[in-house]
Design a protein around this motif. Structure first.
Motif, PDB file in Angstrom:
ATOM      1  N   THR A   5       0.817  -1.208   0.000  1.00 28.42           N
ATOM      2  CA  THR A   5       0.000   0.000   0.000  1.00 28.42           C
ATOM      3  C   THR A   5       0.852   1.260   0.000  1.00 28.42           C
ATOM      4  N   ALA A   6       2.143   1.128   0.284  1.00 25.83           N
ATOM      5  CA  ALA A   6       3.066   2.258   0.223  1.00 25.83           C
ATOM      6  C   ALA A   6       4.478   1.701   0.180  1.00 25.83           C
ATOM      7  N   VAL A  45      11.836  -0.658   1.015  1.00 25.81           N
ATOM      8  CA  VAL A  45      10.881  -0.585   2.126  1.00 25.81           C
ATOM      9  C   VAL A  45       9.464  -0.599   1.566  1.00 25.81           C
ATOM     10  N   GLY A  46       8.645  -1.486   2.098  1.00 23.77           N
ATOM     11  CA  GLY A  46       7.256  -1.569   1.665  1.00 23.77           C
ATOM     12  C   GLY A  46       6.320  -1.732   2.847  1.00 23.77           C
ATOM     13  N   GLN A  47       5.143  -1.175   2.709  1.00 28.12           N
ATOM     14  CA  GLN A  47       4.103  -1.277   3.740  1.00 28.12           C
ATOM     15  C   GLN A  47       2.925  -2.045   3.160  1.00 28.12           C
ATOM     16  N   TYR A  48       2.361  -2.943   3.969  1.00 28.10           N
ATOM     17  CA  TYR A  48       1.178  -3.676   3.529  1.00 28.10           C
ATOM     18  C   TYR A  48       0.280  -3.920   4.728  1.00 28.10           C
ATOM     19  N   LYS A  49      -0.878  -4.511   4.492  1.00 30.19           N
ATOM     20  CA  LYS A  49      -1.786  -4.850   5.582  1.00 30.19           C
ATOM     21  C   LYS A  49      -2.018  -6.354   5.613  1.00 30.19           C
ATOM     22  N   ALA A  50      -2.137  -6.868   6.817  1.00 24.66           N
ATOM     23  CA  ALA A  50      -2.283  -8.312   6.977  1.00 24.66           C
ATOM     24  C   ALA A  50      -3.296  -8.632   8.065  1.00 24.66           C
ATOM     25  N   HIS A  51      -4.002  -9.738   7.877  1.00 23.60           N
ATOM     26  CA  HIS A  51      -4.943 -10.260   8.867  1.00 23.60           C
ATOM     27  C   HIS A  51      -4.244 -11.332   9.699  1.00 23.60           C
ATOM     28  N   CYS A  63      -3.597  -9.019   3.273  1.00 25.51           N
ATOM     29  CA  CYS A  63      -4.931  -8.745   2.742  1.00 25.51           C
ATOM     30  C   CYS A  63      -4.790  -8.622   1.232  1.00 25.51           C
ATOM     31  N   ILE A  64      -5.669  -9.290   0.475  1.00 25.46           N
ATOM     32  CA  ILE A  64      -5.526  -9.304  -0.978  1.00 25.46           C
ATOM     33  C   ILE A  64      -6.392  -8.257  -1.681  1.00 25.46           C
TER      34      ILE A  64
END
Length: 237
Positions: A5-6, A45-51, A63-64
């Motif tokens: 996401t970033a 560097v990467g940002q993501y979201k996870a459950h 999260c897909i």
């Protein structure tokens, strides 16, 4: 499309890579890895979201939705079914280093709070990253876990050789995307079924698991430690 996401300084908060060896894993207090620091860029560097919900035996999975797909875990979150209303995707970060022991580019995965702290340290050491090797050190256990970077001011002869070789290592352009692998949709649905979610009410018949459903992958790229993502991370979404 990407799961991230970033990237780079905006990260607030399949290439054949062997995922078992692609990550730096620090399992207990004072575990460390000798590394070369890399500048904070979109490639490092990467940002993501996870459950995740360890009480339900659902381990960290990206999260897909950023791929433009319906995320089964988000379906559970928004289902209105009791017990799933806190199944939010939480911010995580992947930061890239050169591992001095192997001479390879490796990823380090952390909660949003932990990743932000280490990213700030990298930015502070930007002027020294080509002068000294560093240690990435784990401090603490369980929910009281943080990470720090320490310059190695008196490196051994081997450390110096490894560090000079590491200066020649380049990060592949697709490295971040290659180490962050989404779970198949059917696996996610099977995991929900195993956790007691009424999948038959929310997914088509051809997506439902057979028998006891799916199992967690034995090649989780993320360290499966409850302390890495606390409930407070919801605030960092």
């Amino acid at each position: 499309m990407s799961l991230f996401t970033a990237r780079g300084e905006e990260a607030n908060g399949s290439s054949g890579i062997d995922l078992k060896n692609a990550y730096i894993r620090l399992k207990k207090d004072q575990d460390s890895a000798k590394v070369r620091l890399l500048s904070v860029t979109d490639q490092t560097v990467g940002q993501y979201k996870a459950h995740n919900d360890y009480k339900k035996n659902i381990y960290t999975a990206p999260c897909i939705e950023p791929l433009g797909e319906e995320c089964p875990y988000c379906v559970a979150l928004n289902s209105g079914v009791e017990g799933w209303e806190k199944f939010y995707p939480k911010k995580r970060m992947i930061i890239t280093f050169v591992d001095l022991e192997t001479g390879k580019v490796k990823a380090w995965d952390a909660s949003g709070k932990q990743g932000e702290s280490v990213k700030k340290q990298i930015l502070q050491y930007e002027g020294n990253k080509d002068q000294f090797p560093f240690k990435l050190v784990r401090n603490g256990e369980d929910t009281d876990t943080s990470y720090s970077l320490m310059p190695i001011l008196s490196p051994t002869e081997q450390d110096t050789k490894n560090f000079e070789k590491a200066k020649e290592v380049e990060v592949p352009e697709d490295f971040l995307d290659s180490v962050l692998i989404p779970k198949p949709r059917k696996t996610m649905i099977a995991n929900l079924a195993n956790a007691g979610f009424p999948v038959e009410d929310f997914f088509s018949a051809d997506e439902l698991p057979e028998g006891n459903g799916g199992q967690q992958s034995s090649e989780e790229p993320v360290d499966e430690e409850p302390e890495e993502i606390g409930q407070s991370e919801i605030d960092n979404m």
